[in-house]
Write an enzyme that holds these catalytic residues in place. Structure first.
Site, PDB file in Angstrom:
ATOM      1  N   GLU A 234       4.221   6.343  -0.053  1.00 26.92           N
ATOM      2  CA  GLU A 234       3.191   5.321   0.204  1.00 26.92           C
ATOM      3  C   GLU A 234       2.331   5.756   1.386  1.00 26.92           C
ATOM      4  OE1 GLU A 234       5.186   1.587   0.779  1.00 26.92           O
ATOM      5  OE2 GLU A 234       6.363   1.823  -1.042  1.00 26.92           O
TER       6      GLU A 234
ATOM      7  N   HIS B 156       2.879  -2.606  -1.928  1.00 29.00           N
ATOM      8  CA  HIS B 156       3.935  -3.010  -0.989  1.00 29.00           C
ATOM      9  C   HIS B 156       3.596  -4.330  -0.279  1.00 29.00           C
ATOM     10  CE1 HIS B 156       7.457  -1.276   1.565  1.00 29.00           C
ATOM     11  NE2 HIS B 156       7.501  -2.592   1.540  1.00 29.00           N
TER      12      HIS B 156
ATOM     13  N   ARG C 181      12.747  -0.103  -2.462  1.00 29.22           N
ATOM     14  CA  ARG C 181      12.187   1.098  -1.874  1.00 29.22           C
ATOM     15  C   ARG C 181      11.938   2.108  -2.998  1.00 29.22           C
ATOM     16  NH1 ARG C 181      11.062  -1.482   1.945  1.00 29.22           N
ATOM     17  NH2 ARG C 181      11.607  -1.174   4.121  1.00 29.22           N
TER      18      ARG C 181
END
Ligand code: DGY
Length: 331
Positions: free
Chosen positions: A265, A283, A236
């Site tokens: 993000e 991601h 993360r």
């Protein structure tokens, strides 16, 4: 009892939607962007929610959740976007999707480690931009992994998968974790993150985002890395002080970086795109057909087991809510 109503907050792979349709009345958020503030109105009358890591279910949202909602599954292994205690207070069990994505995420970590160590992004960009000159013994020199120390921060299922793969590259595996693993005796354990960072030629962040880990990779700790170390994050973004990481890459303290996750993000700090020796992925850690189908199957199975079979599914993140439900004999 009729088929339970299930809200799914994002389009899912076809096999997963079919599986959901087989047991639930599915209400599918039709847009290719997160449901955001529409979550509560859309949850009205639903028995269960299948949410994404991009949906924030904080205490305030969970307190306002319609009482019809009896279970929540998240289409992710990470669950930092859900306040588990607040869900438990409402008697709502929450499920996630561990294991089935571990191989895919571990493969992504190796992809980033290799790309960052060999500066593959710059090499490819040079070719694509038409700037590839004659072959030269001194162009595009990177770091070989053989014999290098890989430091894994967070030795869960994904960390273990990365360690196994790194052995095939001849790396020495070191790790820091809250607890020392008996199953990781072939690897060197570090009792502190500081010690791990000081011994990592390649550092890979794999820990979950918790109050203890958020911001743990800060300027002071980045200074402990050997100069020129490779830095990878597949966990993360908020584990890392991004200002400090950007400075460390710019100064050359970090010799190569591979990132799949960021603080904000998808609106990432624009400075990342200007950084040298850095591979940036959007991601995609678990983005394989196998993993994404497996995640959907696990999430749907958990909700079906609970709501249709009235049995206790595995992977409950707040078991107190589950025990309460079964003690009460609610169905
Ligand atoms: C996960 O499963 O947590 C992935 O990061 C997707 O959000």
């Amino acid at each position: 009892m009729g088929r339970p109503n299930l809200l799914i907050t994002r389009g899912l792979p076809e096999p997963v939607l079919k599986l959901a349709d087989a047991s639930f009345e599915v209400k599918l958020w039709p847009h290719d962007y997160p449901i955001g503030a529409q979550l509560l109105p859309w949850a009205q009358g639903c028995d269960a929610l299948l949410v994404m890591a991009t949906d924030r279910l904080d205490a305030g949202t969970l307190q306002q959740m319609p009482s019809s909602v009896r279970a929540i599954a998240t289409y992710s292994v990470g669950h930092d976007h859900i306040d588990l205690e607040a869900a438990a207070d409402r008697g709502v069990p929450v499920f996630n999707t561990p294991d089935v994505l571990s191989d895919a995420v571990a493969e992504t970590a190796l992809l980033l480690i290799l790309s960052a160590a060999r500066n593959a992004s710059t090499a490819e960009a040079t070719l694509r931009d038409g700037n590839w000159g004659p072959w030269s013994p001194t162009h595009f020199l990177g770091q070989q992994l053989t014999g290098r120390r890989l430091g894994i921060y967070g030795m869960g299922r994904i960390g273990m998968g990365i360690a196994q793969r790194a052995l095939a590259f001849g790396m020495q595996v070191h790790y820091h974790n809250r607890t020392r693993h008996s199953s990781a005796s072939a690897y060197t354990y570090h009792a502190s993150l500081e010690s791990l960072m000081a011994h990592s030629d390649v550092f890979c962040a794999c820990a979950p985002s918790t109050p203890q880990t958020r911001g743990a990779i800060n300027a002071e700790r980045l200074k402990l890395l050997p100069t020129g170390a490779v830095f990878v994050n597949i966990a993360r973004g908020d584990l890392v002080d991004e200002d400090a990481l950007i400075s460390a890459i710019t100064s050359g303290k970090v010799g190569g970086a591979g990132l799949d996750v960021y603080c904000n993000e998808p609106m990432i700090d624009p400075r990342f795109k200007q950084l040298p020796r850095t591979t940036l992925l959007p991601h995609i850690g678990s983005a394989t057909h196998d993993a994404r189908n497996g995640m959907g199957t696990l999430a749907i199975d958990a909700l079906r087991t609970l709501l249709l079979d009235d049995a206790k599914p595995a992977n409950c993140l707040n078991p107190g809510a589950l025990s309460r439900r079964f003690l009460k004999g609610v169905s």
